[in-house]
Design an enzyme around this catalytic site. Structure first.
Site, short mmCIF file in Angstrom:
data_model
loop_
_atom_site.label_atom_id
_atom_site.label_comp_id
_atom_site.label_asym_id
_atom_site.label_seq_id
_atom_site.Cartn_x
_atom_site.Cartn_y
_atom_site.Cartn_z
N HIS A 1 0.82 -1.22 0.00
CA HIS A 1 0.00 0.00 0.00
C HIS A 1 0.85 1.27 0.00
CE1 HIS A 1 -3.49 -2.44 0.50
NE2 HIS A 1 -3.18 -2.85 1.70
N ASP B 1 -2.69 -10.68 -2.11
CA ASP B 1 -3.23 -10.16 -0.86
C ASP B 1 -4.70 -9.78 -1.12
OD1 ASP B 1 -2.08 -8.66 1.89
OD2 ASP B 1 -3.84 -7.69 1.02
N HIS C 1 -6.29 -7.24 -0.27
CA HIS C 1 -6.45 -5.80 -0.56
C HIS C 1 -5.72 -5.45 -1.85
CE1 HIS C 1 -6.70 -6.21 3.89
NE2 HIS C 1 -7.70 -5.35 3.74
N ASP D 1 -4.69 -12.90 3.91
CA ASP D 1 -5.95 -12.32 4.40
C ASP D 1 -7.17 -12.57 3.51
OD1 ASP D 1 -4.67 -10.65 2.61
OD2 ASP D 1 -4.68 -8.87 3.89
#
Ligand SMILES: [Zn+2]
Length: 336
Positions: free
Chosen positions: A117, A154, A156, A242
């Site tokens: 990120h 991931d 996200h 995740d």
């Protein structure tokens, strides 16, 4: 096969109750021990800053260094913290990926803080925070490793990696939970890259509740065909655990069977693959997933002790629509 780890990765602190905390590594290490894989410490390199500056602005790097030198835990934003040990941890993670890419062997880098990120100057694109990330290790690796492709599984969207690579002809493919339902709110199919980078950014948003079967379909119909046509010389995998059904931060519903399918598909390309720990906040999943990955990388893989999950009817219907959209957009650049 190498598993990179150093205790300095536990020196990045995030404050009480934070899901991204040093204990994550203890559980992942337990899995590595169960798999019988030895650990390699990244060596200290003198070219870390030079390669870090390919991905991040000098001002941002200095800003983080200043925060590290304050001697206490500092809140960077609502999600992200910097502690005195953060810089050593984040710099060592970069050392590890440079070493792993030089070795041309498969690798699993068990590092923190995570990175995908982190944008060029910190917060990436329209995200409200940096989402626990400091330096974008995957992007640094992608700009260092000749002929690299980044695959981000991931849960996200890797908004930082997308931002940094957006105008480069370095392939970035991300599968992630629908950005309308989860941080960071970007990662739609029409974000395809810009200039020289047009066609090298591939986003596949996934409806919540999609099971292993839907994830496999995405790999078979989008991820692998594009990777085969691109022909990477090395793969960098932003690996977050995740998307697992037990993860407290997201809603995808995968099991380790889905992850194993993705990992095996990527390894079938027969190029060195560097797996980089990003997210994953359920300790048991971090342990079992890390064990499974280490065994797959060593060629000793066995089926995980979980029943594979299946998509519910509505998630499957939404996936069909999303895949049609991705195909219609990406078929300008790839045969799909
Ligand atoms: Zn994540």
């Amino acid at each position: 096969m190498r598993v990179y780890y150093d205790d300095v990765f536990k020196g990045h602190e995030t404050g009480p109750g934070h899901p991204e905390n040093p204990r994550r590594l203890d559980y992942a290490l337990e899995g590595i021990r169960d798999a019988g894989a030895p650990l390699v410490a990244p060596r200290a390199r003198d070219d870390v800053l030079q390669h870090l500056e390919a991905a991040h602005g000098r001002d941002y790097i200095r800003y983080i260094e200043d925060l590290c030198s304050l001697g206490n835990l500092t809140e960077l934003d609502g999600d992200t913290w910097v502690s005195p040990g953060t810089c050593n941890a984040a710099f060592t993670a970069v050392s590890a990926i440079l070493d792993a890419l030089d070795s041309r062997e498969h690798a699993y880098i068990l590092a923190r803080p995570p990175g995908h990120h982190a944008g060029r100057s910190g917060r990436a694109l329209t995200a409200p925070t940096q989402g626990f990330c400091i330096f974008n290790t995957a992007a640094v690796g992608a700009l260092y490793g000749e002929g690299a492709a980044v695959v981000d599984i991931d849960v996200h969207h890797g908004n930082g990696t997308q931002e940094i690579l957006y105008d480069r002809d370095v392939l970035y493919i991300s599968t992630h939970q629908d950005p309308l339902t989860l941080y960071p709110g970007t990662g739609f199919p029409d974000e395809v890259g810009r200039g020289r980078g047009e066609g090298f950014n591939v986003n596949v948003p996934m409806p919540p509740g999609l099971g292993d079967d839907g994830f496999k379909k995405i790999f078979d119909e989008v991820v692998m065909p594009i990777l085969r046509q691109y022909g990477p010389r090395v793969l960098i995998v932003s690996l977050g655990w995740d998307a697992h059904k037990e993860d407290p931060l997201a809603d995808m519903g995968f099991t380790l069977n889905g992850y194993r399918y993705a990992i095996r598909s990527l390894l079938s390309l027969n190029v060195p693959a560097v797996f980089l720990l990003e997210g994953g906040y359920n300790y048991a999943v971090l342990k079992e997933g890390s064990k499974m990955l280490a065994m797959e990388l060593a060629g000793l893989g066995r089926a995980p002790p979980e029943e594979p999950s299946a998509s519910d009817h509505s998630a499957w219907g939404r996936l069909t629509k999303i895949l049609a959209e991705v195909r219609s957009i990406q078929s300008r650049y790839w045969r799909l």
